[in-house]
Design an enzyme around this catalytic site. Structure first.
Site, PDB file in Angstrom:
ATOM      1  N   HIS A 121       0.864  -1.179   0.000  1.00 27.07           N
ATOM      2  CA  HIS A 121       0.000   0.000   0.000  1.00 27.07           C
ATOM      3  C   HIS A 121       0.905   1.234   0.000  1.00 27.07           C
ATOM      4  O   HIS A 121       2.028   1.194   0.493  1.00 27.07           O
ATOM      5  CB  HIS A 121      -0.863  -0.038   1.264  1.00 27.07           C
ATOM      6  CG  HIS A 121      -1.934   1.003   1.346  1.00 27.07           C
ATOM      7  ND1 HIS A 121      -1.669   2.314   1.702  1.00 27.07           N
ATOM      8  CD2 HIS A 121      -3.275   0.924   1.162  1.00 27.07           C
ATOM      9  CE1 HIS A 121      -2.800   2.993   1.716  1.00 27.07           C
ATOM     10  NE2 HIS A 121      -3.798   2.180   1.396  1.00 27.07           N
ATOM     11  N   ASP A 198       3.027  -4.178   7.934  1.00 21.94           N
ATOM     12  CA  ASP A 198       1.735  -3.517   7.741  1.00 21.94           C
ATOM     13  C   ASP A 198       0.651  -4.571   7.971  1.00 21.94           C
ATOM     14  O   ASP A 198       0.432  -5.436   7.133  1.00 21.94           O
ATOM     15  CB  ASP A 198       1.654  -2.944   6.324  1.00 21.94           C
ATOM     16  CG  ASP A 198       0.287  -2.361   5.984  1.00 21.94           C
ATOM     17  OD1 ASP A 198      -0.642  -2.459   6.806  1.00 21.94           O
ATOM     18  OD2 ASP A 198       0.141  -1.831   4.862  1.00 21.94           O
ATOM     19  N   GLN A 201      -4.516  -5.304   6.863  1.00 19.02           N
ATOM     20  CA  GLN A 201      -5.441  -6.259   6.246  1.00 19.02           C
ATOM     21  C   GLN A 201      -5.388  -7.639   6.897  1.00 19.02           C
ATOM     22  O   GLN A 201      -6.134  -8.528   6.484  1.00 19.02           O
ATOM     23  CB  GLN A 201      -5.135  -6.377   4.744  1.00 19.02           C
ATOM     24  CG  GLN A 201      -5.324  -5.106   3.961  1.00 19.02           C
ATOM     25  CD  GLN A 201      -6.769  -4.649   3.888  1.00 19.02           C
ATOM     26  OE1 GLN A 201      -7.699  -5.418   4.116  1.00 19.02           O
ATOM     27  NE2 GLN A 201      -6.981  -3.379   3.558  1.00 19.02           N
TER      28      GLN A 201
END
Length: 406
Positions: A121, A198, A201
């Site tokens: 992202h 990250d 999700q």
């Protein structure tokens, strides 16, 4: 898990959009909120709205207890070893930027390497671009396999003894790829590098154990896991956080202020300048309670069932290209032949079906896929196989519409 009982907890799902029952398939962008989260935040504002860590009056004490209680819920949810390792932020983006500013810029120098992937992202690309520009470090990319997965052999070849930071998504917001974080962390550590994950999700959809993963930093957002917007978390190993300077300065994070110098509070508060996101933390804590009541293993199992079913249904749809591996998280990213994804999303909306269309804040990945944009249907614990059937039916109508018009 009784899906009917789960859906009853989400007031927003019980409405019509453009004359159709709402089919919400955009939870990778933001999830919907159960009634208990909405009520908990309303109760905070109605009954004990006050600042935290400052006053000794009753409302201030209640607010502080709720805020710090939420921190403990987060710690247990991701299985961190201490609440000192849990920093509340505005979201994943702020958390990743904090690491890039407070850790990377202080520790990188010319000749060092930052390693990331093409599937990141933008929030896990741009901070590292800026850190590299500020320090003279080099940004490197681990190549992707044809199906959008990572090969550990490629990871080993890309990470060198010059690598100081490896930043990688746990789950791709476009491909649904689930990356082998634990194995990548070991490779990074064997070369003396740290790993930044990250988790935006992954945290809403599977059990996270940051100690087992052995990640050095882990970032996620509340709004993708049944919590409110504007609240997120940065997990960091205590030794690393203790040796970092804050990225923001002001009230709340100070110990003592003199005319020409100041000292900081201990962890975690030295990274939480200003009035914190109190209601957001209360809501996130209640969202964690809600997910724990269902069980993250059950959430993961059910979403895998939905993703498997969706992939099978997409095979029946002529002229559809699906991106990503067979084994994936609960989303399907696709394009229809000769139909722009924005047009597909617009037509689906007339059928009450909400999906995402665009580059998904992942333009380098779009370039790797050879497209400018895609459509994405993403699932969560309140979706059903019947809603996937409605998606497929609406996509067939979309194809027919554009065939007849053009």
């Amino acid at each position: 898990m009784n899906i009917k009982d789960v859906r009853e907890q989400f007031p927003i799902l019980h409405q019509q959009v453009n004359g159709h029952d709402l089919v919400y398939l955009d939870s990778a962008a933001t999830s919907q909120k159960p009634r208990v989260v909405i009520d908990a935040m309303n109760e905070y504002y109605r009954s004990y709205n006050s600042n935290v860590h400052r006053g000794v009056h009753t409302l201030g004490t209640r607010a502080t207890d709720a805020y710090e209680g939420a921190r403990e819920k987060v710690r247990a949810f991701i299985r961190a070893s201490s609440v000192q390792e849990i920093i509340f932020t505005r979201g994943t983006t702020t958390a990743l930027n904090t690491v890039a500013i407070s850790y990377a810029r202080a520790n990188l120098k010319e000749g060092d390497e930052i390693v990331i992937t093409h599937m990141e992202h933008h929030a896990n690309i741009i901070p590292w671009q800026q850190a590299a520009k500020a320090t003279g470090a080099t940004l490197k990319y681990i190549p992707l396999q044809e199906d959008g997965t990572l090969s550990l052999e490629d990871v080993k070849q890309t990470i060198t003894h010059q690598t100081k930071i490896v930043a990688v998504t746990h789950v791709s917001n476009v491909l649904g790829t689930i990356n082998p974080i634990k194995e990548i962390a070991k490779i990074a550590h064997d070369h003396g590098a740290i790993i930044v994950v990250d988790g935006a999700q992954s945290t809403p959809h599977m059990q996270i154990d940051v100690q087992d993963l052995d990640c050095d930093f882990f970032a996620f957002s509340g709004h993708k896991m049944c919590g409110p917007t504007g609240i997120g978390v940065l997990y960091g190993k205590k030794d690393l956080l203790n040796n970092m300077e804050p990225a923001e300065f002001g009230g709340e994070m100070i110990d003592f202020v003199d005319l020409y110098d100041s000292t900081w509070k201990e962890l975690p508060w030295k990274f939480e300048a200003g009035t914190p996101i109190i209601a957001g933390a209360v809501g996130l804590g209640k969202a964690i309670d809600f997910l724990n009541d269902i069980g993250m293993e059950e959430v993961s199992r059910y979403e895998h069932q939905l993703a498997t079913y969706a992939l099978e249904r997409f095979k029946e749809l002529d002229g559809a290209t699906v991106y990503g591996p067979q084994h994936r998280a609960g989303l399907v990213t696709f394009n229809l032949d000769d139909v722009h994804p924005h047009d597909a999303s617009t037509v689906l909306d007339t059928e009450g079906v909400a999906i995402r269309a665009g580059h998904h804040c992942a333009q380098p990945l779009m370039k790797w896929l050879g497209v400018s944009a895609t459509a994405r249907a993403s699932f969560y614990l309140y979706n059903t196989e019947e809603e996937i059937d409605l998606l497929i039916a609406a996509l067939r109508k979309t194809k027919e519409y554009f065939t007849n018009v053009f």
